[in-house]
Design an enzyme around this catalytic site. Sequence first.
Site, PDB file in Angstrom:
ATOM      1  N   ASN A 218       0.845  -1.192   0.000  1.00 35.42           N
ATOM      2  CA  ASN A 218       0.000   0.000   0.000  1.00 35.42           C
ATOM      3  C   ASN A 218       0.877   1.237   0.000  1.00 35.42           C
ATOM      4  OD1 ASN A 218       0.477   0.862   2.904  1.00 35.42           O
ATOM      5  ND2 ASN A 218      -0.340  -1.206   3.214  1.00 35.42           N
ATOM      6  N   ASP A 287      -4.290  -6.741   5.018  1.00 35.38           N
ATOM      7  CA  ASP A 287      -5.258  -7.670   5.612  1.00 35.38           C
ATOM      8  C   ASP A 287      -5.124  -9.076   5.034  1.00 35.38           C
ATOM      9  OD1 ASP A 287      -6.463  -5.731   7.258  1.00 35.38           O
ATOM     10  OD2 ASP A 287      -7.665  -4.996   5.582  1.00 35.38           O
ATOM     11  N   PRO A 319      -2.794 -12.252  10.279  1.00 38.18           N
ATOM     12  CA  PRO A 319      -3.171 -12.104  11.689  1.00 38.18           C
ATOM     13  C   PRO A 319      -3.407 -10.637  12.024  1.00 38.18           C
ATOM     14  CG  PRO A 319      -0.826 -12.551  11.502  1.00 38.18           C
ATOM     15  CD  PRO A 319      -1.411 -12.744  10.130  1.00 38.18           C
ATOM     16  N   ASP A 320      -4.305 -10.381  12.963  1.00 38.62           N
ATOM     17  CA  ASP A 320      -4.619  -9.031  13.420  1.00 38.62           C
ATOM     18  C   ASP A 320      -3.681  -8.702  14.581  1.00 38.62           C
ATOM     19  OD1 ASP A 320      -5.724  -6.763  14.699  1.00 38.62           O
ATOM     20  OD2 ASP A 320      -7.691  -7.223  13.850  1.00 38.62           O
ATOM     21  N   ILE A 321      -2.660  -7.914  14.294  1.00 36.83           N
ATOM     22  CA  ILE A 321      -1.606  -7.652  15.286  1.00 36.83           C
ATOM     23  C   ILE A 321      -2.148  -6.860  16.466  1.00 36.83           C
ATOM     24  CG2 ILE A 321       0.636  -6.552  15.673  1.00 36.83           C
ATOM     25  CD1 ILE A 321       1.252  -7.096  12.697  1.00 36.83           C
ATOM     26  N   LEU A 322      -2.890  -5.786  16.195  1.00 37.80           N
ATOM     27  CA  LEU A 322      -3.416  -4.952  17.283  1.00 37.80           C
ATOM     28  C   LEU A 322      -4.357  -5.743  18.182  1.00 37.80           C
ATOM     29  CD1 LEU A 322      -3.769  -2.245  18.713  1.00 37.80           C
ATOM     30  CD2 LEU A 322      -5.476  -1.626  16.980  1.00 37.80           C
ATOM     31  N   LYS A 351     -13.709   0.146  14.664  1.00 29.08           N
ATOM     32  CA  LYS A 351     -12.422  -0.496  14.944  1.00 29.08           C
ATOM     33  C   LYS A 351     -12.113  -0.468  16.438  1.00 29.08           C
ATOM     34  CE  LYS A 351      -7.723  -0.665  13.060  1.00 29.08           C
ATOM     35  NZ  LYS A 351      -6.793  -0.106  12.038  1.00 29.08           N
ATOM     36  N   LYS A 355     -11.564  -4.070  18.133  1.00 30.79           N
ATOM     37  CA  LYS A 355     -10.224  -4.433  18.612  1.00 30.79           C
ATOM     38  C   LYS A 355     -10.153  -4.464  20.137  1.00 30.79           C
ATOM     39  CE  LYS A 355      -8.455  -3.913  14.345  1.00 30.79           C
ATOM     40  NZ  LYS A 355      -7.802  -4.942  13.533  1.00 30.79           N
TER      41      LYS A 355
END
Length: 414
Positions: A218, A287, A319-322, A351, A355
């Site tokens: 990106n 993502d 994976p969703d790090i946060l 979000k 999260k």
Amino acid sequence: MSQLEKLQMQGKHVLLGLSGGIACYKIAELTRLLAKAGATVQVMMSEAAEAFITPVTMQALSNRPVYSSQWDAREANNMAHINLSREADLMLIAPASADLIAKLVQGRADDLLSLTALARPIERCPLLVAPAMNREMWAHPATQRNIAQLRADGATVLGPAAGDQACGEVGDGRMLEAQELLDELIAFVQPKLLAGKRLLITAGPTFEPIDPVRGITNRSSGKMGFALARAAAEAGAEVTLVAGPVHLATPHGVRRIDVQTALQMHEAVLPRAAAHDIFIATAAVADWRPATMNEHKIKKDKSPDAPKSAPVFELTENPDILAAVAALPDKPFCVGFAAESQDLIKHARDKLQRKGVPLIVGNLGPATFGRDDNALVLVDADGERHLPADGQARDKLSLARELVADIARRLHAS
């Protein structure tokens, strides 16, 4: 000087002392940079310094008369060492020779520089020194003992760097460059709101390879994350920066870990997160990633009867790090970023809840990617607040300092 450094020393009065050394030539540029940054500069020079650069040069650049003798009669009370040190916000000696450093440690006062350093009010006029000397002089046990004692006495030592020396040798002992010294001074005068805290931050994009030469990424430049890392270090935090593929210099005093993919970033962050007080996820993490990477570059089939359809890639979720950090039993204070193209506050609030973090910082990605300025909105359980308040774009370093101050307040309140 970049726009970021302009007026960063506004209102500060620097007492600048030069001892003898070829590095005196760098101080002419430093004086000019300090003036552009909004500081006033009062120059003092040792007799040895005058052999390398003239008082006329330093007077022209500082727009103030230069002092070089403890017997200077221009002061009404003949006490320049008292008067000038009482006016200063800080005293910087650059270059600081091995001899001058030895004098400071011993408390000697046989010239104006050492006399003023001894007479300054320690509690409100801190002393900074920028060593400059031959590599053998720097490595000598006497110099190393003196540097250790100087630090123990409360002085801040800036550098030295390693590199080519005027004598033709190469090694440690080279004085920092003028811009580096300015950056050090700007950092020094920032409030130490995060002193004693450990901060982990991610920045930049990730790159998910399709084949050895192509990938999914990106437009994130990493500038906001790097500005936050710098601001946090300026605020006294111990900062670890996990950076995706960007072309940015590491902020001074920041430990940097370079990664490329989202999986690598996840592997770098998760084992370290619990040991930190704060985690800021500014990275624009992909993502999705290709389920498999082609071993070789995917080539077009140029035969006349080849099908014209494009290659099809199967994607798998990263994976969703946060969220993973926020779910840790001993989690740090977590701050997420939301770079959106529309409905910023709505997506940022979604979000925040998804999260399970106390703060989301939203910004319009297409409007800020690659730029040096930005406008943020802080979204928490109580509402939202624009930063800056007028919603107009500001330089990212100034925004980072404001955001660090906000995070410090939240951390202390919790």
